[in-house]
Design an enzyme around this catalytic site. Structure first.
Site, PDB file in Angstrom:
ATOM      1  CG  HIS A  28      -4.935   7.942   4.559  1.00 32.16           C
ATOM      2  ND1 HIS A  28      -4.453   8.655   3.497  1.00 32.16           N
ATOM      3  CD2 HIS A  28      -5.182   6.695   4.084  1.00 32.16           C
ATOM      4  CE1 HIS A  28      -4.380   7.872   2.433  1.00 32.16           C
ATOM      5  NE2 HIS A  28      -4.825   6.676   2.758  1.00 32.16           N
ATOM      6  N   GLY A  29      -7.132   8.347   8.568  1.00 33.10           N
ATOM      7  CA  GLY A  29      -7.190   8.619  10.013  1.00 33.10           C
ATOM      8  C   GLY A  29      -8.605   8.918  10.462  1.00 33.10           C
ATOM      9  CG  ASP A  84      -2.108   0.838   1.139  1.00 33.56           C
ATOM     10  OD1 ASP A  84      -2.552   1.070   0.000  1.00 33.56           O
ATOM     11  OD2 ASP A  84      -2.621   1.284   2.184  1.00 33.56           O
ATOM     12  CG  HIS A  85      -0.436   4.785   0.591  1.00 33.56           C
ATOM     13  ND1 HIS A  85      -0.999   5.755  -0.200  1.00 33.56           N
ATOM     14  CD2 HIS A  85      -1.414   4.350   1.418  1.00 33.56           C
ATOM     15  CE1 HIS A  85      -2.276   5.916   0.131  1.00 33.56           C
ATOM     16  NE2 HIS A  85      -2.563   5.056   1.102  1.00 33.56           N
ATOM     17  CB  THR A 123      -7.317   4.725  11.329  1.00 37.14           C
ATOM     18  OG1 THR A 123      -6.388   5.330  10.429  1.00 37.14           O
ATOM     19  CG2 THR A 123      -7.256   5.459  12.658  1.00 37.14           C
ATOM     20  CG  HIS A 165      -6.604   4.831  -0.372  1.00 34.47           C
ATOM     21  ND1 HIS A 165      -5.395   4.431   0.116  1.00 34.47           N
ATOM     22  CD2 HIS A 165      -6.723   4.276  -1.597  1.00 34.47           C
ATOM     23  CE1 HIS A 165      -4.790   3.672  -0.767  1.00 34.47           C
ATOM     24  NE2 HIS A 165      -5.568   3.559  -1.834  1.00 34.47           N
ATOM     25  N   GLY A 166      -8.935   5.626   3.158  1.00 41.26           N
ATOM     26  CA  GLY A 166      -9.517   6.382   4.280  1.00 41.26           C
ATOM     27  C   GLY A 166     -10.885   5.872   4.681  1.00 41.26           C
TER      28      GLY A 166
END
Ligand code: 13P
Length: 213
Positions: free
Chosen positions: A112-113, A21-22, A165, A140-141
């Site tokens: 994200h988060g 990922d990433h 997360t 994502h996220g």
């Protein structure tokens, strides 16, 4: 760690993807492919568009040669502490066509988060990019996105949802609880057995939700 993960994936009774990922560079992508990942991502979203296209296209080339799939990112998916931008539809369509990615992380309103407030996904943007490219989109996220919005995004071309997360937070919370409960000697297997149970329960519930069950 990768060798242990690969062994677990090989021994699993269902198909398991091992995904980078990433990925931050072509070197990382190469290394992941050599280690046996079944899919990789080159995240060039912080680069100028032309450079993102060029680098991602190279990553796709490496992935193709090795028979693994490759994801790219267009439009920055930031930390949830920051303002949440969305990508430009035409740029995303061009990016998908010119790079040849197998999966596209397009910025459609997530971050994200943990979110400061409930996010609102741009589903029309997702629908437009997907209908023009036919490429599976990656959300994502996923942490904190309301279930109804996740399900709606799946109807607009999203085929993979990244949730980290929430899972990691549960892990830390449960490890903390297990350590507190055990007096004195804390053998690692006794610490982790109840933690693993909670994580499996979370993964099971989440996968069922994504499958609409
Ligand atoms: P969250 O950590 O916000 O769930 O996002 C996960 C993710 O998109 C990983 O790429």
């Amino acid at each position: 760690l990768m060798l242990a993960a690969r062994k677990m994936a090989e021994d699993a009774s269902v198909d398991v993807a091992l995904h980078l990922d990433h990925g931050a560079s072509l070197e990382q992508v190469k290394k992941a492919i050599d280690l046996g990942f079944s899919s990789v991502m080159l995240d060039g979203s912080k680069l100028p568009l032309e450079e993102n296209i060029r680098t991602t296209r190279e990553a796709v080339g490496l992935a193709r040669k090795a028979g693994v799939s490759c994801e790219g990112e267009i439009g920055l998916i930031p930390s949830a502490k920051e303002a949440i931008p969305t990508c430009d539809a035409d740029e995303a369509i061009r990016f998908a066509k010119e790079t040849g990615v197998d999966a596209l992380a397009a910025a459609i309103g997530t971050a994200h988060g943990f979110y400061k407030e409930e996010p609102t996904l741009d589903l029309e943007l997702a629908r437009r990019i997907h209908s023009e490219t036919k490429i599976p989109l990656v959300l994502h996220g996923g942490t904190g996105v309301p279930e109804r919005q996740i399900i709606a995004s799946i109807g607009c071309g999203v085929a993979k949802v990244n949730i980290a997360t929430e899972y990691q937070n549960l892990f830390l919370q449960e490890v903390g609880g297990a350590l507190k409960r055990l007096e004195g000697f804390k053998p690692v297997d006794l610490v982790f057995a109840p933690v693993e149970e909670k994580l499996v329960e979370f993964a099971r519930k989440t996968i069922r939700m994504l499958a609409g069950k």
